[in-house]
Design an enzyme around this catalytic site. Structure first.
Site, PDB file in Angstrom:
ATOM      1  N   TYR A 101       0.832  -1.202   0.000  1.00 36.65           N
ATOM      2  CA  TYR A 101       0.000   0.000   0.000  1.00 36.65           C
ATOM      3  C   TYR A 101       0.869   1.256   0.000  1.00 36.65           C
ATOM      4  CZ  TYR A 101      -4.299   2.583   0.927  1.00 36.65           C
ATOM      5  OH  TYR A 101      -5.385   3.422   0.834  1.00 36.65           O
ATOM      6  N   ASN A 121     -15.408   3.503   1.614  1.00 35.74           N
ATOM      7  CA  ASN A 121     -16.024   3.422   0.285  1.00 35.74           C
ATOM      8  C   ASN A 121     -17.029   4.538  -0.019  1.00 35.74           C
ATOM      9  OD1 ASN A 121     -15.967  -0.194   0.512  1.00 35.74           O
ATOM     10  ND2 ASN A 121     -14.436   1.177  -0.361  1.00 35.74           N
ATOM     11  N   ARG A 166     -16.970  -6.389 -15.924  1.00 39.38           N
ATOM     12  CA  ARG A 166     -16.302  -7.467 -16.660  1.00 39.38           C
ATOM     13  C   ARG A 166     -17.203  -8.665 -16.902  1.00 39.38           C
ATOM     14  NH1 ARG A 166     -11.430  -8.354 -12.738  1.00 39.38           N
ATOM     15  NH2 ARG A 166     -13.190  -7.872 -11.372  1.00 39.38           N
ATOM     16  N   ARG A 167     -18.294  -8.773 -16.092  1.00 40.17           N
ATOM     17  CA  ARG A 167     -19.116  -9.990 -16.144  1.00 40.17           C
ATOM     18  C   ARG A 167     -20.573  -9.652 -16.406  1.00 40.17           C
ATOM     19  NH1 ARG A 167     -18.145 -10.642 -10.216  1.00 40.17           N
ATOM     20  NH2 ARG A 167     -20.039 -11.859 -10.353  1.00 40.17           N
ATOM     21  N   MET A 175      -6.499  -2.047 -10.342  1.00 44.92           N
ATOM     22  CA  MET A 175      -6.672  -3.505 -10.235  1.00 44.92           C
ATOM     23  C   MET A 175      -5.944  -4.302 -11.301  1.00 44.92           C
ATOM     24  SD  MET A 175     -10.663  -4.020  -9.366  1.00 44.92           S
ATOM     25  CE  MET A 175     -11.549  -2.788  -8.432  1.00 44.92           C
ATOM     26  N   TRP A 233      -7.085   9.801  -3.374  1.00 46.31           N
ATOM     27  CA  TRP A 233      -6.759   8.910  -2.257  1.00 46.31           C
ATOM     28  C   TRP A 233      -7.489   9.427  -1.037  1.00 46.31           C
ATOM     29  CZ3 TRP A 233      -1.413   8.562   0.586  1.00 46.31           C
ATOM     30  CH2 TRP A 233      -1.351   7.377   1.315  1.00 46.31           C
TER      31      TRP A 233
END
Lengths: 332, 332
Positions: free
Chosen positions: A58, A130, A179-180, A246, A269
């Site tokens: 990190y 979040n 992505r899915r 990611m 950040w």
């Protein structure tokens, strides 16, 4: 509480694979002195950044040995002398630097953050990272007009889902790249206006989706080709805000659009935001977010809750792809 | 001047290789009507952006046929009725859209820019593009403290040389990256604090050069690996400003520094600045720049001057590497 002499923690003495290096350990617990609170922990999430901290990858490193976890909520069960602004029963977030994957801690009140009493303990445990990340990225870069479009990748991440819900509540429209295909309908139900599996041609659809009102805000947690897709989707004056990487691939920027379309590329950040803004701004934001939680306009799905003794299993679950909610530790 | 019926121009009727498509052509010249000026041109440079315009590779395209050149200076030789603020003898820059590679033009006064009378005609001819680009990039992004460091690539370009001189005059320090060792001493004499041929290890020297005061401003006209070098040289909160892409390679950004060092990547385009800022701000800047010219703190080297009839040779010279000054057209 006077009898409580030690408390269980999930700590690490070396950086590395969290499932390997995290271990349960007892820590001494002192009675709260002047200016201190004794806090009994309730819940703490296992966030990607927590895992990166344990790995040592990190942006900041913990002094070792360290207790895992940066976010979480506890309840004040005793106060020392000369404590103002806190009372027994208050929901508080203890300082991340002390680690939140623990049953209790004694801590200076000045290092804690009081959380809105209107929240449930589970909601409060996930208020710090979040939802504020989503909130700030939606407020601090581009001033969005009512109904204006924005675009994000990693739309199925915890931040991505907060972006969808906050944008919906505040009347901004979202293009959500995933992505899915199996998460599309779930994110549509959450309020995503467009939810689409990203392909190399995705940027060509932006004009159709938005009727030519190209987004001026793009939120990137992936990097590599996906960041390129976001960049190509931006209209004049657009900003690409990166808060994660990611794919572990660098972002590539073409020079032409940067100059002629007046694009900007910035990093965000949350840790720095907290370090550089006064408590009053933080509390204002919490009040806004608490309203959205209480009215169910903002929900954070929990995939599964584990007791602290199963912290290794909890981390292993958090490391799995195809989750559709947070992994929480129940510290009670 | 009443007898002047036509004027010679260097025009193009199709985009392509400028040496091939540029041709000399006569254009009708009318007497100045109400609100118009008759301007006899003096000098105009051949800038890289002029060449890109003719090629059709620039951020904006000219309606064809078009006269080449965007920058340059002329002198008012007659005024129509109802003209205020302009008099015969004034130095003016005609609108770029009309093309400056010409002997004369009749033009609305409202589209012209009056240039400081303290300048020589050659200085005035090059006031519009390069010095303002350097000036704005040094003023509009990072607020630099006295003695603070900045870094640039393409330091031997016309803008790069303006950056060196303006920074020296305003007490900022420059790290200047170049491709050829033979220009180092010349740029040092111009006022560059550090002038160095760029290598893949250049970024490792920044700490030594600056005593650990890493630059917060980097100016990029190259892209590719060189942009990466600048990016790695930046300290916390640093901004990389891109105003050109000579290498034609994209900029690659690592995600980590973007987030954790709070870097920003922005584009700068002088054309947009002019389009979005009031004349009073422009004239303020010109007054500052004229002071630097008059005191010889700012000089723009001229490699060679060609008459308009030799425009193809002038363009061919401007396309050559290893120049150390501007190519000017003498339009008198």
């Amino acid at each position: 509480m006077a009898a409580m002499q030690t408390t269980l923690t999930a700590r690490y003495t070396a950086n590395g694979n969290p499932v390997a290096v995290i271990e349960l350990a007892e820590e001494q617990l002192t009675a709260p002195a002047d200016g201190q609170l004794l806090v009994k922990m309730l819940f703490a999430p296992v966030n990607p950044s927590d895992i990166n901290m344990v790995e040592g990858t990190y942006g900041v490193k913990a002094a070792l040995p360290a207790v895992g976890g940066n976010e979480g909520v506890g309840r004040v069960v005793a106060t020392g002398g000369n404590v103002s602004g806190y009372a027994v029963g208050d929901l508080v977030k203890p300082p991340g630097a002390r680690g939140t994957w623990r049953q209790a801690l004694t801590v200076p009140a000045a290092e804690c953050v009081k959380l809105p009493a209107s929240l449930t303990a589970e909601q409060a445990a996930m208020l710090y990272v979040n939802p504020p990340t989503a909130w700030r990225m939606l407020h601090d870069f581009v001033t969005l007009a009512d109904g204006e479009w924005l675009i994000q990748n990693a739309a199925n991440s915890a931040v991505g889902r907060c972006v969808i819900q906050i944008a919906r509540a505040l009347d901004w429209r979202t293009i959500n790249l995933v992505r899915r295909a199996d998460v599309v309908s779930e994110l549509e139900q959450l309020g995503g206006d467009i939810v689409s599996v990203e392909t190399p041609d995705t940027f060509k659809q932006i004009k159709t989706w938005t009727g030519g009102n190209f987004p001026r805000l793009a939120l990137n947690a992936v990097g590599g080709d996906s960041a390129g897709t976001l960049s190509k989707s931006l209209g004049a004056g657009g900003q690409l805000i990166t808060y994660g990487g990611m794919s572990k691939q660098p972002i590539k920027l073409a020079t032409g659009p940067l100059i002629f379309k007046d694009l900007s590329y910035r990093g965000f950040w949350m840790t720095r935001w907290y370090a550089t803004h006064p408590a009053v701004e933080r509390d204002e934001m919490y009040a806004q977010l608490a309203k959205l939680f209480v009215t169910s306009q903002l929900k954070i799905a929990v995939e599964k809750t584990y007791p602290l003794t199963e912290v290794k299993t909890a981390i292993a679950s958090a490391l799995q792809e195809n989750r559709s909610g947070k992994i929480l530790l129940d510290l009670r």
